[in-house]
Design a protein around this motif. Structure first.
Motif, PDB file in Angstrom:
ATOM      1  N   LEU A 162       0.824  -1.204   0.000  1.00 28.69           N
ATOM      2  CA  LEU A 162       0.000   0.000   0.000  1.00 28.69           C
ATOM      3  C   LEU A 162       0.862   1.260   0.000  1.00 28.69           C
ATOM      4  O   LEU A 162       0.598   2.209  -0.750  1.00 28.69           O
ATOM      5  N   LEU A 163       1.897   1.275   0.812  1.00 22.52           N
ATOM      6  CA  LEU A 163       2.744   2.463   0.937  1.00 22.52           C
ATOM      7  C   LEU A 163       3.481   2.776  -0.364  1.00 22.52           C
ATOM      8  O   LEU A 163       3.882   3.922  -0.583  1.00 22.52           O
ATOM      9  N   ALA A 164       3.640   1.780  -1.215  1.00 28.73           N
ATOM     10  CA  ALA A 164       4.269   2.020  -2.516  1.00 28.73           C
ATOM     11  C   ALA A 164       3.398   2.897  -3.411  1.00 28.73           C
ATOM     12  O   ALA A 164       3.864   3.412  -4.429  1.00 28.73           O
ATOM     13  N   HIS A 165       2.122   3.074  -3.024  1.00 30.56           N
ATOM     14  CA  HIS A 165       1.184   3.876  -3.822  1.00 30.56           C
ATOM     15  C   HIS A 165       0.753   5.137  -3.069  1.00 30.56           C
ATOM     16  O   HIS A 165      -0.340   5.665  -3.310  1.00 30.56           O
ATOM     17  N   THR A 166       1.599   5.632  -2.199  1.00 32.25           N
ATOM     18  CA  THR A 166       1.255   6.820  -1.407  1.00 32.25           C
ATOM     19  C   THR A 166       0.917   8.016  -2.295  1.00 32.25           C
ATOM     20  O   THR A 166      -0.013   8.784  -2.001  1.00 32.25           O
ATOM     21  N   GLU A 167       1.628   8.168  -3.389  1.00 36.03           N
ATOM     22  CA  GLU A 167       1.389   9.305  -4.283  1.00 36.03           C
ATOM     23  C   GLU A 167      -0.024   9.278  -4.860  1.00 36.03           C
ATOM     24  O   GLU A 167      -0.710  10.303  -4.907  1.00 36.03           O
ATOM     25  N   GLU A 168      -0.484   8.097  -5.306  1.00 43.43           N
ATOM     26  CA  GLU A 168      -1.844   7.987  -5.842  1.00 43.43           C
ATOM     27  C   GLU A 168      -2.885   8.286  -4.769  1.00 43.43           C
ATOM     28  O   GLU A 168      -3.905   8.935  -5.039  1.00 43.43           O
ATOM     29  N   LEU A 169      -2.625   7.830  -3.532  1.00 45.77           N
ATOM     30  CA  LEU A 169      -3.569   8.091  -2.445  1.00 45.77           C
ATOM     31  C   LEU A 169      -3.659   9.582  -2.151  1.00 45.77           C
ATOM     32  O   LEU A 169      -4.752  10.116  -1.901  1.00 45.77           O
TER      33      LEU A 169
END
Length: 252
Positions: A162-169
């Motif tokens: 999940l943290l690998a997609h922090t930018e999208e979040l």
């Protein structure tokens, strides 16, 4: 006819590009069409910004075909059918331009709208088993005109995913968090994001998950602020609500 189409029509009248009589012809439909077994709400798109959606479960293929056909006759370009069986979809494809998404049990008749605005809805699913509900949410939002980013298999058992997609979040205007088991994904996302989070509990899990009740109660008791919850497996409700939030943001 939906609100944006009505506004465009009135703008044409105001600018002299369309006569009043021609405009009246385009909106001259009864508030509803009575088919005997169903009353189709022809003005819902004008009132609410989104036209009526067909709930397919419990209806015969013939009934669904008749309802969808009348909606298209009334000018609805995209007809969304939820909880649609494969057998009913096969029947509908004989007379309607239906795209069937088997995993989500969802059918879309007609053209998909071009996404409006620049902001996106993020649909995050904890595990592969949650994908049917996640896809129902994502496709619903897309069929209503929102831009969707999918983040799948990002559950808390492997938080780094999940943290690998922090930018999208962080870029999202609204996030849909879909999870079964203990439903922890919604709280984690709620503690990271600065936008509304819609939690969708799924019926995925072992015996003590009680068909999604465990995830539902966990999400209702989330300590993260800004998290709202829809019913178990209700991807459609989450996608619809997310689109409404996204649309309000664009108007603002």
């Amino acid at each position: 006819m939906e609100q944006n189409e009505l506004k465009a029509l009135l703008q044409q009248v105001a600018e002299g590009q369309l006569s009043v009589d021609d405009a009246v012809l385009q909106v001259r439909t009864a508030p509803f069409t009575d088919l005997g077994f169903a009353k189709i709400d022809c003005h819902r798109g004008i009132r609410q910004g989104v036209s009526e959606v067909i709930y397919g479960a419990g209806k015969t293929p013939e009934q669904i075909a008749a309802i969808a056909g009348k909606m298209r006759e009334a000018g609805q370009r995209t007809v969304l059918i939820t909880r649609l069986s494969a057998q009913a979809a096969e029947f509908l494809q004989q007379s309607l331009p239906l795209a069937y998404h088997a995993e989500a049990r969802l059918g879309i008749v007609g053209e998909m709208p071009v996404p409006q605005g620049r902001a996106s809805i993020v649909v995050a699913a904890a595990g592969t088993s949650d994908l049917p509900v996640a896809e129902e949410a994502a496709l619903t939002a897309e069929a209503l005109g929102s831009r969707v980013v999918r983040l799948y298999d990002v559950g808390v058992a492997g938080l780094h995913r999940l943290l690998a997609h922090t930018e999208e979040l962080m870029r999202a205007r609204v996030i849909i968090a879909v999870a079964g088991m203990e439903g922890a994904l919604a709280s984690v996302i709620g503690g990271l994001a600065d936008c509304p989070v819609i939690a969708v509990p799924t019926s995925v899990g072992y015996g003590a998950s009680f068909g999604g009740l465990s995830a539902l109660l966990s999400m209702l008791n989330s300590c993260a602020s800004g998290v709202s919850v829809v019913n178990i497996d209700n991807g459609f409700g989450a996608g619809y609500l997310a689109h409404m939030i996204n649309r309000i943001g664009e108007e603002a």
